[in-house]
Structures are given as C-alpha cells and as structure tokens.
Design a protein around this motif. Sequence first.
Motif, PDB file in Angstrom:
ATOM      1  N   ARG A   1     133.200  10.389  59.420  1.00  0.00           N
ATOM      2  CA  ARG A   1     132.909   9.395  58.375  1.00  0.00           C
ATOM      3  C   ARG A   1     133.251   8.266  59.009  1.00  0.00           C
ATOM      4  N   VAL A   2     134.363   8.032  59.782  1.00  0.00           N
ATOM      5  CA  VAL A   2     134.634   6.942  60.434  1.00  0.00           C
ATOM      6  C   VAL A   2     133.525   6.343  61.378  1.00  0.00           C
ATOM      7  N   ARG A   3     132.982   7.340  62.416  1.00  0.00           N
ATOM      8  CA  ARG A   3     131.907   6.922  63.138  1.00  0.00           C
ATOM      9  C   ARG A   3     130.680   6.428  62.344  1.00  0.00           C
ATOM     10  N   TYR A   4     130.504   7.278  61.263  1.00  0.00           N
ATOM     11  CA  TYR A   4     129.226   6.842  60.430  1.00  0.00           C
ATOM     12  C   TYR A   4     129.433   5.406  59.875  1.00  0.00           C
ATOM     13  N   LEU A   5     130.608   5.019  59.280  1.00  0.00           N
ATOM     14  CA  LEU A   5     130.868   3.583  58.839  1.00  0.00           C
ATOM     15  C   LEU A   5     130.944   2.544  59.799  1.00  0.00           C
ATOM     16  N   ARG A   6     131.510   2.994  60.940  1.00  0.00           N
ATOM     17  CA  ARG A   6     131.321   1.866  62.077  1.00  0.00           C
ATOM     18  C   ARG A   6     130.115   1.527  62.397  1.00  0.00           C
ATOM     19  N   LYS A   7     129.116   2.584  62.319  1.00  0.00           N
ATOM     20  CA  LYS A   7     127.757   2.361  62.732  1.00  0.00           C
ATOM     21  C   LYS A   7     126.924   1.390  61.690  1.00  0.00           C
ATOM     22  N   CYS A   8     127.295   1.836  60.126  1.00  0.00           N
ATOM     23  CA  CYS A   8     126.461   1.228  59.387  1.00  0.00           C
ATOM     24  C   CYS A   8     127.124  -0.054  59.053  1.00  0.00           C
ATOM     25  N   ILE A   9     128.245  -0.585  59.380  1.00  0.00           N
ATOM     26  CA  ILE A   9     128.802  -1.672  59.099  1.00  0.00           C
ATOM     27  C   ILE A   9     128.345  -2.646  60.107  1.00  0.00           C
ATOM     28  N   ASP A  10     128.000  -2.080  61.310  1.00  0.00           N
ATOM     29  CA  ASP A  10     127.108  -2.844  62.404  1.00  0.00           C
ATOM     30  C   ASP A  10     125.759  -3.006  62.109  1.00  0.00           C
ATOM     31  N   GLU A  11     125.014  -2.193  61.492  1.00  0.00           N
ATOM     32  CA  GLU A  11     123.744  -2.329  61.318  1.00  0.00           C
ATOM     33  C   GLU A  11     123.082  -2.881  59.768  1.00  0.00           C
ATOM     34  N   PHE A  12     124.076  -2.980  58.766  1.00  0.00           N
ATOM     35  CA  PHE A  12     123.748  -3.384  57.523  1.00  0.00           C
ATOM     36  C   PHE A  12     123.665  -5.051  57.506  1.00  0.00           C
ATOM     37  N   LYS A  13     122.772  -5.572  56.777  1.00  0.00           N
ATOM     38  CA  LYS A  13     122.447  -7.006  56.625  1.00  0.00           C
ATOM     39  C   LYS A  13     122.852  -7.038  55.088  1.00  0.00           C
ATOM     40  N   VAL A  14     123.972  -8.077  55.134  1.00  0.00           N
ATOM     41  CA  VAL A  14     124.663  -8.372  53.847  1.00  0.00           C
ATOM     42  C   VAL A  14     123.642  -9.370  53.313  1.00  0.00           C
ATOM     43  N   ILE A  15     123.207  -8.933  52.032  1.00  0.00           N
ATOM     44  CA  ILE A  15     122.408  -9.931  51.162  1.00  0.00           C
ATOM     45  C   ILE A  15     123.141 -10.714  50.103  1.00  0.00           C
ATOM     46  N   LYS A  16     123.150 -12.114  50.227  1.00  0.00           N
ATOM     47  CA  LYS A  16     123.992 -12.539  49.403  1.00  0.00           C
ATOM     48  C   LYS A  16     123.103 -13.323  48.094  1.00  0.00           C
ATOM     49  N   TYR A  17     123.631 -13.570  46.935  1.00  0.00           N
ATOM     50  CA  TYR A  17     122.997 -14.172  46.004  1.00  0.00           C
ATOM     51  C   TYR A  17     122.576 -15.456  46.510  1.00  0.00           C
ATOM     52  N   HIS A  18     121.205 -15.929  46.033  1.00  0.00           N
ATOM     53  CA  HIS A  18     120.771 -17.312  46.196  1.00  0.00           C
ATOM     54  C   HIS A  18     119.872 -17.660  45.048  1.00  0.00           C
TER      55      HIS A  18
END
Length: 157
Positions: free
Chosen positions: A61-78
């Motif tokens: 799970r740690v490996r998966y989360l580290r990979k995800c966190i690097d790849e995700f694009k955070v979409i903020k409200y506009h």
Amino acid sequence: MRSQLITPEGFEKLKAELDHLWRVERPETTRKVSWAASLGDRSENADYHYNKKRLREIDSRVRYLRKCIDEFKVIKYHPSQDRKVAFGAWVEIENDKGLNKRLRIVGYEELIGEKDYISMDSPMAKALLDKKVGDEAIVKTPAAEFVWKIKKIEYLK
C-alpha cells in the motif's frame, strides 16, 4: 483506464494515510514481527506469520500510495465551475419517480469509505458533467437508460 484526478481533500487524505502507514503501522508491525521471531520456531508461530503478511500488505500500500501521490493531478475549485457540474461538485438529482440523490464526483481513489461519492469515470458522472441546474442527464448503462434532472450544484470552496 482510470483518471488521475483528485480533489484537494482526497489528496490530503491519501497523504495522511501514507504518513500513518509509514510512521505508525509499519514500525509497530515490524516490532511485532521481531518479537514473534525471537520466540524461536517460526513454522507454527501465528503471530509471526500474520504480522509478516500484514507487513507485506503495508509495504504494498505504501508503494502504491507513493506512486499515486506523484501521478495525481489535484483539481481545485475555480469560480468558472459554478453553474455547471464539474469534477469535485456535489450534485442533487431527481428521477421521474421522485427518487432524490446527492452525489459528489471525485477520483477513483477517493471512493473508499464514502457512500455518496461516485467516480468521475462512472456512467452517472459522465452523464452529469457539464450539465446545469434544470438539465436532464441520460445515464446509459448496460442494463438500461435512466433520466435524472439536476436540482442543485455545490462546490467546497
């Protein structure tokens, strides 16, 4: 393929999970494995086997989360999102039978433990995206087509 979008709240939740796994659960489980191993014969040691398995799950799970966190694009409200359904929106909908639902459109990884969240990759979310209050969304599934009227759109700001 799943989208790599995530809300700011979802991103913070994943980072908190990673931090908890790495700083709390992993060291605790490692201590348990060491203790169980010190007892001698490991072949029939349930504590040892269970905690070794748990340690593998944590590491995975740690490996998966580290990979995800690097790849995700955070979409903020506009503010440009205000009058239409977009990623991160809370949407109130109603069908022709009077059934009401309130859903939030989020990324796949945010669904765990949240009953009113739907993936932006789902047929429902795809039908709702870019619609406005009063519009009808036709949700096409393998079983049938469903029509939902948009009653309200809200965003966390």
